[in-house]
Scaffold this motif. Sequence first.
Motif, mmCIF file in Angstrom:
data_model
loop_
_atom_site.group_PDB
_atom_site.id
_atom_site.type_symbol
_atom_site.label_atom_id
_atom_site.label_comp_id
_atom_site.label_asym_id
_atom_site.label_seq_id
_atom_site.Cartn_x
_atom_site.Cartn_y
_atom_site.Cartn_z
ATOM 1 N N UNK A 66 0.865 -1.176 0.000
ATOM 2 C CA UNK A 66 0.000 0.000 0.000
ATOM 3 C C UNK A 66 0.902 1.227 0.000
ATOM 4 N N UNK A 67 0.437 2.335 -0.567
ATOM 5 C CA UNK A 67 1.263 3.547 -0.547
ATOM 6 C C UNK A 67 1.591 3.967 0.884
ATOM 7 N N UNK A 68 2.848 4.293 1.119
ATOM 8 C CA UNK A 68 3.289 4.805 2.417
ATOM 9 C C UNK A 68 3.600 6.282 2.221
ATOM 10 N N UNK A 69 2.908 7.120 2.969
ATOM 11 C CA UNK A 69 3.089 8.558 2.834
ATOM 12 C C UNK A 69 3.681 9.113 4.128
ATOM 13 N N UNK A 70 4.575 10.055 3.978
ATOM 14 C CA UNK A 70 5.248 10.667 5.124
ATOM 15 C C UNK A 70 4.655 12.040 5.415
ATOM 16 N N UNK A 71 4.736 12.453 6.678
ATOM 17 C CA UNK A 71 4.314 13.804 7.044
ATOM 18 C C UNK A 71 5.130 14.814 6.242
ATOM 19 N N UNK A 72 4.551 15.977 6.017
ATOM 20 C CA UNK A 72 5.258 17.036 5.293
ATOM 21 C C UNK A 72 6.267 17.757 6.177
ATOM 22 N N UNK A 73 6.103 17.634 7.484
ATOM 23 C CA UNK A 73 7.047 18.256 8.418
ATOM 24 C C UNK A 73 7.858 17.158 9.093
ATOM 25 N N UNK A 74 9.138 17.360 9.273
ATOM 26 C CA UNK A 74 9.999 16.311 9.829
ATOM 27 C C UNK A 74 9.985 16.217 11.357
ATOM 28 N N UNK A 75 9.137 16.990 12.024
ATOM 29 C CA UNK A 75 9.204 17.070 13.490
ATOM 30 C C UNK A 75 8.144 16.250 14.226
ATOM 31 N N UNK A 76 7.569 15.251 13.576
ATOM 32 C CA UNK A 76 6.537 14.416 14.191
ATOM 33 C C UNK A 76 5.452 15.295 14.808
ATOM 34 N N UNK A 77 4.721 15.987 13.962
ATOM 35 C CA UNK A 77 3.738 16.978 14.401
ATOM 36 C C UNK A 77 2.477 16.393 15.020
ATOM 37 N N UNK A 78 2.307 15.090 14.983
ATOM 38 C CA UNK A 78 1.133 14.475 15.574
ATOM 39 C C UNK A 78 0.165 13.967 14.521
ATOM 40 N N UNK A 79 -0.953 13.401 14.970
ATOM 41 C CA UNK A 79 -1.889 12.765 14.043
ATOM 42 C C UNK A 79 -2.501 13.708 13.010
ATOM 43 N N UNK A 80 -2.645 14.977 13.342
ATOM 44 C CA UNK A 80 -3.212 15.893 12.346
ATOM 45 C C UNK A 80 -2.309 16.033 11.125
ATOM 46 N N UNK A 81 -0.997 15.916 11.315
ATOM 47 C CA UNK A 81 -0.075 15.940 10.173
ATOM 48 C C UNK A 81 -0.309 14.731 9.287
ATOM 49 N N UNK A 82 -0.594 13.579 9.898
ATOM 50 C CA UNK A 82 -0.914 12.372 9.136
ATOM 51 C C UNK A 82 -2.221 12.501 8.388
ATOM 52 N N UNK A 83 -3.233 13.062 9.044
ATOM 53 C CA UNK A 83 -4.515 13.294 8.365
ATOM 54 C C UNK A 83 -4.338 14.233 7.180
ATOM 55 N N UNK A 84 -3.542 15.261 7.366
ATOM 56 C CA UNK A 84 -3.327 16.251 6.315
ATOM 57 C C UNK A 84 -2.729 15.612 5.058
ATOM 58 N N UNK A 85 -1.652 14.841 5.210
ATOM 59 C CA UNK A 85 -1.055 14.214 4.021
ATOM 60 C C UNK A 85 -1.962 13.116 3.476
ATOM 61 N N UNK A 86 -2.724 12.481 4.357
ATOM 62 C CA UNK A 86 -3.679 11.467 3.910
ATOM 63 C C UNK A 86 -4.753 12.058 3.021
ATOM 64 N N UNK A 87 -5.279 13.207 3.417
ATOM 65 C CA UNK A 87 -6.293 13.872 2.596
ATOM 66 C C UNK A 87 -5.723 14.303 1.251
ATOM 67 N N UNK A 88 -4.488 14.769 1.252
ATOM 68 C CA UNK A 88 -3.854 15.186 -0.002
ATOM 69 C C UNK A 88 -3.596 13.999 -0.924
ATOM 70 N N UNK A 89 -3.294 12.836 -0.358
ATOM 71 C CA UNK A 89 -2.995 11.650 -1.166
ATOM 72 C C UNK A 89 -4.239 10.866 -1.560
ATOM 73 N N UNK A 90 -5.363 11.159 -0.932
ATOM 74 C CA UNK A 90 -6.606 10.433 -1.185
ATOM 75 C C UNK A 90 -7.088 10.638 -2.612
ATOM 76 N N UNK A 91 -7.400 9.544 -3.277
ATOM 77 C CA UNK A 91 -7.877 9.607 -4.667
ATOM 78 C C UNK A 91 -9.369 9.316 -4.783
#
Length: 99
Positions: A66-91
């Motif tokens: 499955x696609x593995x996506x990384x947070x856009x910020x390298x500082x482990x910003x928390x789950x909202x950072x994961x949601x943010x990149x998830x929404x951007x990658x969602x097709x």
Amino acid sequence: MITAKNITGLILAGGRAQRMGGIDKGLIPFHQKPLIESTISRLRPQVGSILINANRNITKYAVYSYPVILDETPDFSGPLAGFSVGLKACKTIPTNHTL
């Protein structure tokens, strides 16, 4: 009606796991297999596609195909950072639905 094929599941596995002693939670054994495997098997029938948000052990998560996506910020910003990149990658985009 929204069908499963119009839904993307996002697995958040991008944290530092500070409360777990730094051990990557998704890779901790659960019923003799990594926790991510149980998560995928429960999620797969409910969605059309799956994304994995991870910031460590990328190659281990990529094994699940499955696609593995990384947070856009390298500082482990928390789950909202994961949601943010998830929404951007969602097709998937639900069509013909009512709220």
